[in-house]
Design a protein around this motif. Structure first.
Motif, PDB file in Angstrom:
ATOM      1  N   VAL A 229      -0.224 -11.461  -2.254  1.00 21.71           N
ATOM      2  CA  VAL A 229       0.108 -10.308  -1.413  1.00 21.71           C
ATOM      3  C   VAL A 229       1.397 -10.529  -0.630  1.00 21.71           C
ATOM      4  O   VAL A 229       2.269  -9.644  -0.564  1.00 21.71           O
TER       5      VAL A 229
ATOM      6  N   ALA B  76       2.108  -4.153   4.269  1.00 28.07           N
ATOM      7  CA  ALA B  76       1.544  -5.478   3.964  1.00 28.07           C
ATOM      8  C   ALA B  76       1.875  -6.481   5.064  1.00 28.07           C
ATOM      9  O   ALA B  76       1.009  -7.254   5.500  1.00 28.07           O
TER      10      ALA B  76
ATOM     11  N   GLU C 205       2.117  -9.652  -8.536  1.00 22.29           N
ATOM     12  CA  GLU C 205       0.865  -8.900  -8.457  1.00 22.29           C
ATOM     13  C   GLU C 205      -0.185  -9.424  -9.436  1.00 22.29           C
ATOM     14  O   GLU C 205      -1.349  -8.998  -9.386  1.00 22.29           O
TER      15      GLU C 205
ATOM     16  N   THR D 181      -4.453 -14.370  -1.456  1.00 19.99           N
ATOM     17  CA  THR D 181      -5.054 -13.036  -1.568  1.00 19.99           C
ATOM     18  C   THR D 181      -4.763 -12.163  -0.349  1.00 19.99           C
ATOM     19  O   THR D 181      -5.091 -10.972  -0.359  1.00 19.99           O
ATOM     20  N   GLY D 182      -4.190 -12.736   0.692  1.00 19.25           N
ATOM     21  CA  GLY D 182      -3.881 -11.962   1.887  1.00 19.25           C
ATOM     22  C   GLY D 182      -5.010 -11.918   2.893  1.00 19.25           C
ATOM     23  O   GLY D 182      -4.936 -11.168   3.874  1.00 19.25           O
TER      24      GLY D 182
END
Length: 989
Positions: free
Chosen positions: A854, A887, A845, A656-657
């Motif tokens: 991500v 990102a 995504e 999920t980052g």
């Protein structure tokens, strides 16, 4: 060399800087004996001399109250000797203050060497204090003064009063006063104790507590002692020294110097025992009894075992605690340092030791298992003391009780340890079966189960194999249980064929009627094995029939396990994904109600996995968190599914980052691993470390490498990520070696191989590009052929399992990796396919713009931006590039950010062309007239690139590249590319 004290030294040098600015400061430095206070203050003294400060250092001595003002006298006497300017200034200041001169050894009547304690009142307390203040102020007028008073725990009363005076009145003088003391010597009635508390309340007084070393600091310290700062001793040596020294540098040095890692060096033992010898006889008795009890002892038990009357025991305990040999906590006491307990224990005579252990055993035998305070542990303590007292029957019975108690408390590692001790004593105990309440084989089976739950799966397999050879063959139920447990453990070790054969054998040993718990569990285990290899397609019908049988037998744990297996089977089929989640959830509730934590954890892991595979990351995180908490609450962190749940929690945050939370979770993933369970958890940390470009990746890989040959799953995780690490380092050949090793393992036939195949294709694409740039068509063709083989392998495992059965759903992540396989395969041909890279980014995504995986979305956008730039769509390329950069910056993905910045520079995506060109111009030099783009072209000319290769690298046409080269030759006034390249090399462009 100062190790591990940067914060403390910064505090001290900050106080010195304040003093230099005219704000007087005092710092009280505390810490246990041997912790490094003198070493720290010596570093401060060196720093002060480098800053041209006057340095005065005085020491207290263990002389009681017989020599007043000893540290001040020592500081002044030492500073006034010699011929340097500092000594001259001190002598001049002393000459002006005869009252201070009388403190010195040659100061005449009343000096320190003269009348001693009786002279102190004659010095005139206020005159002396004022003279000391005036001397420091005078010296500070020329340059800042550092006054160090060491070992204040031995300070006389006059020195303590002087310390109080100076701390209170020093204000604008350029003076920094530093006092050191042993905090472990400040017993309850020590006169320095209330003084330290009082002084710390003053605004200009700071306290610094010197802490023990951490493990890494101990390693660095031992390396420095060995004269090899860049090569610390072996990890097992560091671990042993750090564990025994508890981070105390002096103790660590003593242990390491003698090489006695398991014995206490005589010199260190004598030093530790000297503190005990100061106690009264009753105090020494209490300490000896506490040493036999262990590192920690219950208050009431210690009083009773000491044999002292109630009042005498209480007074002795107060004395021992006041000297900080024992530290109170909870309902008992613990030794301040483990080596102190070890020294006292080793000093006991053998007979004395045995009698004390026997006394503890008698007292503990009267207690129930576990205590009212909830601490538990009496059975384990009874086993320990009985064994040390040579009462083997009592030790055996207590070990069995302790094992069962540990099992009830959810402590499988301790359960296994106690069962192992009982098995070792079995032959030495008369009628052991009656004492244990069971036979030897069933006790060994319980020990093997506990080993597996504690993460010691290989030890469990070894024990079960041995038990299989020795167990009574007529006891069918025991035989089934042994084979069923062995099959489960072999399955965890990825020995799938043997595991399935063993499970099938267990099923065949008992008839289905009447239904039994043993048969139901064997069915459940066999069904689990069919998940991995089901050549006849029997799993669904077999599992559904087995559920009915398990229900009839009342084996709720087996029923739940079978439902989980069915759920996992249905999860592969998109049409039944919802049913799979429902069945697994039902299995979890059933296992929880039945009190079967291992089955419940398996259900929780699979339930989280269902959400994860669907891209429902929020629910996956919540479910995995619940499972990990449940594992921890039941003491099963290191069981197979306990470890997997911890890893899954980490992996979800990585996806999920939320890399900050992932890093926090990974803090418990140790680097220096030696066990399979530890290693598998450690390997997961590589996901984050490789993506961030952390410096510790290579060390983690070095520790994992020896464990890879016997562990396919560990090989899959470790070498797959090692391949990515090699690619970020520009080494596609090493990456391919890692990928080939994974694809040759059992995991090369699983759907998880698609991810590793994508990494391998990236490596072959890099190889092909380099070969084309070098004009080596043969090597380029070989790289393309190898890419073809890996892409074909990925497509095969994506659609069918090892037995050729349709694979079913790959999950959202699997579909995204398969798309990347296709994109990387085209890149091996030298084609950056916009459509394939756009599809890859979209699939990662997970159907949620801005969400999903991500990091992989950003990596896919890197290639998409490159493809768009090559096609001439610079605006679209810049849009994708900016999203990828944002990102990468947020994640801290340094390797990805580096290649993105390189792409932005080459394709001029980061700034408008005019701005980039003007920013690159320099005044003067042979290249002063070149634009930024012409400099980029010249660098490639110097590398031997032709116009077509330059155009491909910089995303321009060959004609534009030719124009740039012509402009460069004209501006440099050279007639050929070779001369331009030579000029670039000469000027180190």
């Amino acid at each position: 060399m100062l190790i591990g004290r940067a914060a403390e030294l910064a505090e001290l040098t900050g106080a010195l800087d304040d003093a230099a600015a005219g704000r007087a400061r005092a710092v009280l430095v505390g810490g246990d004996a041997g912790i490094g206070k003198t070493h720290l203050v010596s570093a401060l003294e060196r720093a002060a001399r480098e800053r041209d400060c006057a340095v005065l250092v005085g020491q207290c001595a263990e002389l009681g109250e017989s020599v007043p003002y000893l540290p001040l006298a020592d500081a002044l006497w030492t500073a006034s000797r010699g011929g340097d300017p500092e000594a001259g200034a001190v002598r001049a200041a002393l000459d002006a203050r005869p009252v201070l001169g009388r403190l010195l050894p040659d100061g005449g009547p009343g000096g320190v060497g003269g009348e001693g304690e009786q002279s102190a009142p004659d010095l005139g307390r206020q005159r002396l204090f004022g003279a000391a203040l005036g001397l420091l102020g005078e010296l500070g007028g020329d340059r800042p003064v550092l006054l160090v008073l060491e070992d204040l725990h031995w300070a006389d009363r006059s020195t303590r009063d002087l310390l109080t005076f100076l701390c209170r009145v020093l204000q604008r003088e350029r003076v920094c006063l530093v006092g050191t003391y042993r905090s472990d010597d400040l017993h309850r009635r020590h006169p320095l104790r209330p003084l330290v508390a009082e002084l710390r309340r003053l605004p200009n007084v700071t306290a610094v507590q010197v802490r023990p070393f951490g493990r890494g600091e101990t390693a660095a310290y031992l390396a420095a002692l060995s004269g090899t700062p860049s090569a610390p001793p072996p990890a097992d040596v560091v671990d042993r020294v750090h564990l025994r020294s508890e981070g105390n540098p002096f103790y660590a040095a003593e242990l390491h110097a003698t090489g006695e890692l398991d014995e206490l060096p005589a010199g260190l033992a004598d030093l530790l025992l000297s503190r005990v010898e100061r106690l009264s006889p009753d105090g020494r008795r209490v300490v000896r009894v506490a040493a036999v009890a262990g590192r920690r002892v219950d208050d009431e038990l210690l009083r009773r075992a000491s044999g002292l009357a109630e009042d005498a025991a209480g007074e002795a305990l107060r004395e021992v605690v006041s000297h900080q040999l024992l530290v109170p906590g909870g309902a008992g006491y613990s030794f301040r340092h483990a080596l102190l307990r070890e020294a006292v224990y080793a000093d006991l005579l053998p007979g004395e030791r045995t009698r004390l252990h026997a006394g503890f055993a008698r007292l503990l035998a009267d207690e129930p298992d576990g205590r009212a305070d909830g601490r538990g542990g009496s059975a384990a303590e009874l086993a320990h003391h009985s064994l040390a007292a040579h009462d083997l029957p009592a030790a055996f019975a207590a070990s069995v009780r302790a094992a069962r108690q540990a099992g009830r408390l959810g402590a499988p590692a301790e359960e296994f340890e106690h069962y192992e001790r009982a098995l070792e004593l079995w032959d030495a105990v008369p009628d052991a079966a009656a004492a244990a309440g069971t036979g030897r084989e069933r006790l060994a089976l319980a020990a093997a189960r506990a080993a597996g739950e504690a993460g010691e799966v290989r030890r469990a397999v070894h024990s079960l194999r041995r038990l299989l050879e020795t167990a009574d063959s007529s006891d069918l139920r025991l035989g089934v249980r042994i084979r069923e447990q062995l099959a489960s453990c072999l399955g965890e070790l990825d020995a799938d064929e043997e595991a399935q054969a063993m499970a099938r054998e267990a099923v065949a040993m008992l008839p289905p009627d009447p239904p039994t718990t043993e048969h139901a569990r064997a069915l459940a285990t066999y069904a689990t094995m069919l998940l991995w290899r089901d050549t006849d397609g029997e799993l669904p019908a077999f599992a559904e029939d087995a559920v009915s049988l398990a229900r009839a037998a009342g084996a709720a744990d087996a029923e739940a396990s079978l439902l989980i297996t069915l759920g996992r089977y249905w999860k592969r089929q998109p049409a039944k994904a919802a049913k799979a989640a429902e069945v697994i959830e039902r299995a979890r509730d059933l296992a929880l109600a039945d009190g079967s934590p291992l089955v419940a954890m398996r259900a929780m892991f699979q339930h989280a996995g269902v959400h994860f595979d669907r891209g429902d990351l929020a629910d996956a995180a919540r479910t995995a968190d619940d499972g990990a908490r449940y594992a921890h609450d039941n003491g099963l962190d290191w069981s197979t599914y306990g470890a997997l749940l911890r890893c899954l929690r980490f992996l979800i945050r990585y996806t999920t980052g939320d890399w900050a939370e992932a890093a926090r979770l990974a803090e418990g993933f140790g680097v220096r691993v030696t066990r399979r369970a530890d290693a598998q958890v450690s390997a997961y940390a590589l996901f984050l470390e490789v993506a961030r470009g952390d410096a510790g990746v290579d060390e983690r890989l070095r520790w994992l490498e020896p464990l890879l040959p016997d562990d396919p799953f560990l090989t899959y995780i470790t070498r797959g990520l090692a391949a990515e690490h090699a690619l970020w380092g520009g080494d596609p050949d090493t990456a391919i070696e890692h990928v080939d090793a994974v694809l040759a393992s059992p995991y090369g036939a699983e759907v998880s191989a698609v991810r590793v195949a994508a990494t391998g294709l990236q490596a072959h694409a890099e190889r092909a590009a380099r070969a084309r740039a070098a004009g080596d068509g043969t090597a380029a063709a070989a790289a393309v052929a190898a890419a073809d083989a890996i892409a074909g392998r990925a497509r095969t495992v994506a659609v069918a399992d090892v037995d050729g059965r349709p694979r079913g759903s790959l999950g959202v992540e699997g579909e995204a990796w398969l798309a990347r396989v296709a994109a990387e395969r085209r890149r091996a041909d030298g084609v950056l396919d916009i459509g394939l890279w756009r599809r890859t980014a979209e699939l990662f995504e997970y159907g949620v713009p801005g969400g999903g995986f991500v990091y992989e979305v950003a990596r896919s956008r890197w290639r998409l931006a490159e493809a768009l730039a090559e096609a001439g769509d610079r605006d679209a390329a810049a849009g994708e590039w900016r999203l990828a950069v944002q990102a990468a910056e947020r994640l801290g993905a340094a390797p990805l950010l580096a290649v993105l910045r390189d792409l932005g520079s080459r394709a001029r995506l980061a700034a408008p062309p005019g701005r980039a060109a003007s920013a690159g111009r320099r005044d003067g030099g042979p290249f002063g007239a070149l634009t930024a783009r012409e400099r980029e072209v010249l660098k490639l000319v110097a590398e031997g690139r032709n116009n077509r290769e330059i155009a491909a690298e910089l995303f321009i046409s060959p004609k534009t590249a030719s124009v740039h080269v012509s402009n460069i030759l004209a501006k440099l006034d050279v007639g050929s590319r070779a001369r331009a390249a030579a000029l670039a090399h000469r000027e180190k462009l």
